[in-house]
Write a protein that holds these residues in place. Structure first.
Motif, PDB file in Angstrom:
ATOM      1  N   THR A  96       0.822  -1.221   0.000  1.00 29.89           N
ATOM      2  CA  THR A  96       0.000   0.000   0.000  1.00 29.89           C
ATOM      3  C   THR A  96       0.853   1.267   0.000  1.00 29.89           C
ATOM      4  O   THR A  96       0.356   2.355   0.274  1.00 29.89           O
ATOM      5  CB  THR A  96      -0.906   0.009   1.247  1.00 29.89           C
ATOM      6  OG1 THR A  96      -0.090  -0.191   2.417  1.00 29.89           O
ATOM      7  CG2 THR A  96      -1.945  -1.094   1.177  1.00 29.89           C
ATOM      8  N   PRO A 115       2.765   4.607  -1.003  1.00 31.91           N
ATOM      9  CA  PRO A 115       2.488   5.641  -2.020  1.00 31.91           C
ATOM     10  C   PRO A 115       3.497   5.636  -3.170  1.00 31.91           C
ATOM     11  O   PRO A 115       3.211   6.119  -4.263  1.00 31.91           O
ATOM     12  CB  PRO A 115       2.575   6.958  -1.219  1.00 31.91           C
ATOM     13  CG  PRO A 115       3.330   6.638   0.023  1.00 31.91           C
ATOM     14  CD  PRO A 115       3.036   5.205   0.317  1.00 31.91           C
ATOM     15  N   GLU A 119       2.173   3.965  -6.470  1.00 28.30           N
ATOM     16  CA  GLU A 119       0.964   4.455  -7.154  1.00 28.30           C
ATOM     17  C   GLU A 119       1.167   4.681  -8.649  1.00 28.30           C
ATOM     18  O   GLU A 119       0.447   4.124  -9.481  1.00 28.30           O
ATOM     19  CB  GLU A 119       0.494   5.764  -6.497  1.00 28.30           C
ATOM     20  CG  GLU A 119      -0.057   5.570  -5.100  1.00 28.30           C
ATOM     21  CD  GLU A 119      -0.335   6.879  -4.384  1.00 28.30           C
ATOM     22  OE1 GLU A 119      -0.811   6.824  -3.242  1.00 28.30           O
ATOM     23  OE2 GLU A 119      -0.085   7.958  -4.963  1.00 28.30           O
ATOM     24  N   LYS A 120       2.153   5.494  -8.995  1.00 30.74           N
ATOM     25  CA  LYS A 120       2.377   5.841 -10.404  1.00 30.74           C
ATOM     26  C   LYS A 120       2.929   4.656 -11.191  1.00 30.74           C
ATOM     27  O   LYS A 120       2.569   4.457 -12.355  1.00 30.74           O
ATOM     28  CB  LYS A 120       3.336   7.033 -10.474  1.00 30.74           C
ATOM     29  CG  LYS A 120       3.255   7.869 -11.752  1.00 30.74           C
ATOM     30  CD  LYS A 120       1.891   8.489 -11.935  1.00 30.74           C
ATOM     31  CE  LYS A 120       1.819   9.428 -13.118  1.00 30.74           C
ATOM     32  NZ  LYS A 120       2.280  10.786 -12.814  1.00 30.74           N
ATOM     33  N   LYS A 143       0.137   2.432 -12.035  1.00 32.41           N
ATOM     34  CA  LYS A 143      -0.692   3.087 -13.048  1.00 32.41           C
ATOM     35  C   LYS A 143      -0.071   2.935 -14.435  1.00 32.41           C
ATOM     36  O   LYS A 143      -0.776   2.783 -15.433  1.00 32.41           O
ATOM     37  CB  LYS A 143      -0.835   4.572 -12.692  1.00 32.41           C
ATOM     38  CG  LYS A 143      -2.147   5.181 -13.129  1.00 32.41           C
ATOM     39  CD  LYS A 143      -2.313   6.577 -12.549  1.00 32.41           C
ATOM     40  CE  LYS A 143      -3.647   7.154 -12.967  1.00 32.41           C
ATOM     41  NZ  LYS A 143      -3.819   8.530 -12.452  1.00 32.41           N
ATOM     42  N   ASP A 182      -2.111   9.436  -6.229  1.00 31.94           N
ATOM     43  CA  ASP A 182      -3.226   9.770  -5.336  1.00 31.94           C
ATOM     44  C   ASP A 182      -2.787  10.473  -4.054  1.00 31.94           C
ATOM     45  O   ASP A 182      -3.480  11.365  -3.560  1.00 31.94           O
ATOM     46  CB  ASP A 182      -4.006   8.492  -4.959  1.00 31.94           C
ATOM     47  CG  ASP A 182      -4.461   7.731  -6.197  1.00 31.94           C
ATOM     48  OD1 ASP A 182      -4.989   8.389  -7.110  1.00 31.94           O
ATOM     49  OD2 ASP A 182      -4.290   6.505  -6.255  1.00 31.94           O
ATOM     50  N   SER A 183      -1.651  10.078  -3.489  1.00 33.57           N
ATOM     51  CA  SER A 183      -1.195  10.643  -2.211  1.00 33.57           C
ATOM     52  C   SER A 183      -0.732  12.088  -2.384  1.00 33.57           C
ATOM     53  O   SER A 183      -0.235  12.457  -3.441  1.00 33.57           O
ATOM     54  CB  SER A 183      -0.044   9.811  -1.648  1.00 33.57           C
ATOM     55  OG  SER A 183      -0.474   8.495  -1.403  1.00 33.57           O
TER      56      SER A 183
END
Length: 325
Positions: A98, A100, A103-104, A107, A188-189
């Motif tokens: 989880t 951060p 995230e990218k 994606k 998102d963060s």
């Protein structure tokens, strides 16, 4: 000399046996559970056979599910445009899943290896590349992610708007961070803390702090300066930017900057410098959420600090005279 030859042949024979064993998944799984640390130690210490031992390593990843994957399989699944093998180090699989930092990368569809064994930190310092592909840490600065023209343009616009907030955040946080920069690392963060490319990662810092015989002076030298990277497209950062533009000396803005820093420490794998201060900030937010006013408590405290009224002394004097009568 004879002993050196015997050692060389023994190592060669063992690696051949391990490679044969790796063809049977179930058998190799049992073997790896028992001797994974030894193999990783081999990567760290044996420069001659490092590439051969690296082929025997297995890791969980963002795409492997419950099974573990080899570096060979990872390279086989890699996109041609992918610059290298991405990995993240941390305390446990659950904590890095989880993070951060992923995230990218998720994606973009890039696979990231989870390195959650303390010895992985040492092994990866020696294993710089595999099959010509560089190993890239997701938690360190200098992570380059390819973007198309529209994404670049949107990012540059958001970056220009957020430069003022970066400057203010650096002023507030002072020596806690080396610099505050706008980054495209996050999806998102609102923000995260990254370490220098050649210093300790957050996980390595945690491991070294746990050493019983650690050298404090070495820790100070090796502990990497933190860089705060903020996500200009995040709604929290956008709202904070507007609030800061309206009034830079606003106490709420400074409080929120500290709160973002503290939460970034936790999500990026560091430990809090001042847990009590962080708790008091959270409690203040809880009070705000529950519409509890601190004024009543403060009034009571102020009343206690006031000196007694003159009239009270007179009353006491009169009662004393009456008792004499």
């Amino acid at each position: 000399k004879i002993l050196r030859v015997i050692k060389k042949n023994l190592v060669k024979k063992c690696i051949e046996m391990f490679n044969d064993l790796s063809e049977n998944e179930d058998s190799y799984k049992k073997f790896y559970e028992a001797f994974a640390k030894n193999l990783k130690l081999g990567v760290h210490e044996d420069s001659t056979n490092r590439a051969k031992i690296a082929k025997l390593l297995r890791y969980h990843s963002t795409k492997s599910g419950e099974e573990m994957t080899s570096l060979d399989d990872y390279v086989g699944r890699m996109d041609d445009k992918q610059p290298g093998i991405y990995y993240i180090t941390g305390e446990s699989k659950r904590s890095v899943e989880t993070s951060p930092f992923l995230e990218k990368l998720k994606k973009k569809g890039y696979e990231v290896l989870y390195m959650v064994d303390p010895i992985d930190e040492y092994a990866v310092q020696q294993l710089k590349e595999f099959e010509g592909k560089k190993l890239l840490s997701a938690t360190k600065e200098g992570l380059q992610l390819d973007e198309d023209e529209d994404e670049k343009k949107a990012f540059e616009e958001a970056k220009a708007k957020t430069e003022g907030l970066c400057k203010l955040m650096k002023e507030v946080l002072d020596d806690k961070v080396e610099k505050v920069v706008v980054s495209n690392r996050l999806a998102d963060s609102p923000c995260c803390l990254v370490t220098g490319e050649y210093g300790w990662s957050a996980n390595m810092e945690r491991i070294m702090k746990a050493q019983a015989l650690r050298d404090a002076s070495q820790s100070a030298y090796m502990s990497s300066k933190k860089t705060m990277e903020i996500n200009p497209t995040n709604s929290i950062i956008a709202a904070l930017r507007e609030k800061a533009d309206a009034d830079q000396s606003d106490k709420t803005v400074k409080d929120l900057i500290w709160l973002l820093y503290d939460t970034s420490l936790l999500t990026s794998g560091f430990s809090l410098d001042e847990p009590a201060t962080f708790s008091s900030r959270i409690h203040r937010l809880v009070k705000l959420g529950l519409s509890i006013d601190d004024d009543d408590d403060e009034d009571d405290d102020d009343m206690e600090d006031l000196p007694p009224l003159e009239g009270d002394d007179d009353d006491e004097g009169e009662s004393a005279m009456e008792s004499v009568d």
